[in-house]
Design an enzyme around this catalytic site. Structure first.
Site, PDB file in Angstrom:
ATOM      1  N   HIS A 118       0.827  -1.206   0.000  1.00  0.00           N
ATOM      2  CA  HIS A 118       0.000   0.000   0.000  1.00  0.00           C
ATOM      3  C   HIS A 118       0.857   1.251   0.000  1.00  0.00           C
ATOM      4  O   HIS A 118       2.045   1.213   0.350  1.00  0.00           O
ATOM      5  CB  HIS A 118      -0.927   0.025   1.222  1.00  0.00           C
ATOM      6  CG  HIS A 118      -0.197   0.078   2.529  1.00  0.00           C
ATOM      7  ND1 HIS A 118       0.321  -1.034   3.144  1.00  0.00           N
ATOM      8  CD2 HIS A 118       0.128   1.121   3.340  1.00  0.00           C
ATOM      9  CE1 HIS A 118       0.904  -0.700   4.282  1.00  0.00           C
ATOM     10  NE2 HIS A 118       0.808   0.621   4.422  1.00  0.00           N
ATOM     11  N   ARG A 142       9.763  -0.903   3.539  1.00  0.00           N
ATOM     12  CA  ARG A 142       9.660  -0.186   2.271  1.00  0.00           C
ATOM     13  C   ARG A 142      10.008  -1.110   1.116  1.00  0.00           C
ATOM     14  O   ARG A 142      11.028  -1.804   1.130  1.00  0.00           O
ATOM     15  CB  ARG A 142      10.607   1.017   2.237  1.00  0.00           C
ATOM     16  CG  ARG A 142      10.210   2.156   3.135  1.00  0.00           C
ATOM     17  CD  ARG A 142      10.983   3.434   2.768  1.00  0.00           C
ATOM     18  NE  ARG A 142      10.910   4.372   3.877  1.00  0.00           N
ATOM     19  CZ  ARG A 142      11.845   4.512   4.813  1.00  0.00           C
ATOM     20  NH1 ARG A 142      12.941   3.794   4.749  1.00  0.00           N
ATOM     21  NH2 ARG A 142      11.682   5.382   5.785  1.00  0.00           N
TER      22      ARG A 142
END
Length: 315
Positions: free
Chosen positions: A172, A192
């Protein structure tokens, strides 16, 4: 006590932050790149403090530790939830969060992170990254290794008032021009996957966490769309957005007067628009846009009057 516990938020500067927290809510923010308001937080990376009343100056963590009766003696070593408001002035990195089991092993006992978003505001035509198009773990790894981001990432359009449930394992990212209230487990663990090759003010790329991300990303992507329910009584419209293992989240729209009964050990409350007055045997308590509070266990019945919009949650 029979009164709300108002909290002072903590602000976090981010490479993608802006000034919407000041412009929309009137907060005194630390810079023009303020990305996060940790509004109701007992996480050690940023704790809210009690604004006024008999517990003024205590952190939420201290309140949880020393006055568990305010929370109905709810079990657990740590306060379970965290409420944030995020100002995505630029795109956030594409990321994923682990579940409890993975975080416990790999992040020194930290909780996992399931979260959800209420879109307070966004630009016309705004979108989010939500999920991916890989069919297998092998395909996912290949697409990441080859940098095929436009093929991999799933984008969806959003509008103000939308709600999205983001379980751990979901790829997301918030995109530019989005103001979001986030309810989440009390965790600060993020992996990340992609950061658009951006550099910080020293010319360095931010760290990626590809190996851990590959461990925890759910494949294939399976979006969960909780059934929403709406009920009305007096001047109050209550929308239940999600009722999950970790939290239940509601939107309350108040237009006039309402008699309220709290049936939970405690409730986290954020005023995202308007203003209202909360009346209890202990007195009258103004609740204005930008206020954040906890309704403690002994605040069982009270009156609300005004025109306001609230986001509420409880574990």
């Amino acid at each position: 006590m029979q009164q709300p516990v108002f909290l002072e938020p903590v602000f976090q500067e981010r490479i993608w932050g802006g000034t919407a927290l000041r412009d929309r809510f009137g907060y005194s923010i630390p810079s023009e790149h303020t990305g996060e308001c940790w509004a109701i937080s007992a996480h050690p990376h940023g704790q809210s403090t009690v604004r006024e009343g008999p517990y003024q100056g205590l952190t939420l963590g201290e309140l949880w530790e020393k006055h568990r009766e305010l929370f109905g003696d709810f079990p657990g070593e740590t306060f379970p939830l965290l409420t944030k408001i995020l100002d995505a002035n630029a795109d956030l990195s594409v990321q994923v969060h682990p579940d409890d089991d993975y975080a416990r092993i790999h992040e020194e006992g930290e909780q996992g992170k399931t979260e959800c978003w209420y879109i307070i505001d966004c630009r016309e035509g705004a979108e989010l990254i939500f999920g991916h198009h890989a069919g297998t773990k092998q395909e996912l790894k290949e697409m990441i290794d080859q940098g095929r981001w436009s093929d991999l990432l799933r984008r969806i359009k959003i509008r103000p008032g939308d709600f999205l449930y983001v379980p751990s394992g979901t790829v997301h990212a918030l995109c530019a021009g989005t103001l979001v209230l986030e309810t989440q487990q009390s965790s600060d663990t993020t992996y990340r996957v992609y950061d658009y090759d951006r550099t910080d003010d020293r010319g360095n790329n931010r760290e990626l966490h590809i190996d851990k991300a590959l461990d925890v990303i759910t494949v294939p992507h399976c979006p969960i769309n909780p059934d929403q329910t709406i009920r009305r009584h007096d001047g109050l419209e209550v929308t239940t957005f999600v009722n999950s293992d970790y939290f239940t989240v509601y939107r309350w729209k108040l237009d006039g007067n309402a008699a309220v009964k709290q049936d939970h050990p405690f409730t986290l409350v954020s005023v995202i628009d308007g203003e209202a007055e909360l009346k209890t045997e202990a007195g009258l308590f103004p609740c204005r846009k930008g206020d954040h509070m906890i309704w403690p266990s002994d605040l069982r019945t009270f009156q609300l009057e005004g025109r306001a919009e609230f986001i509420l949650s409880h574990p």
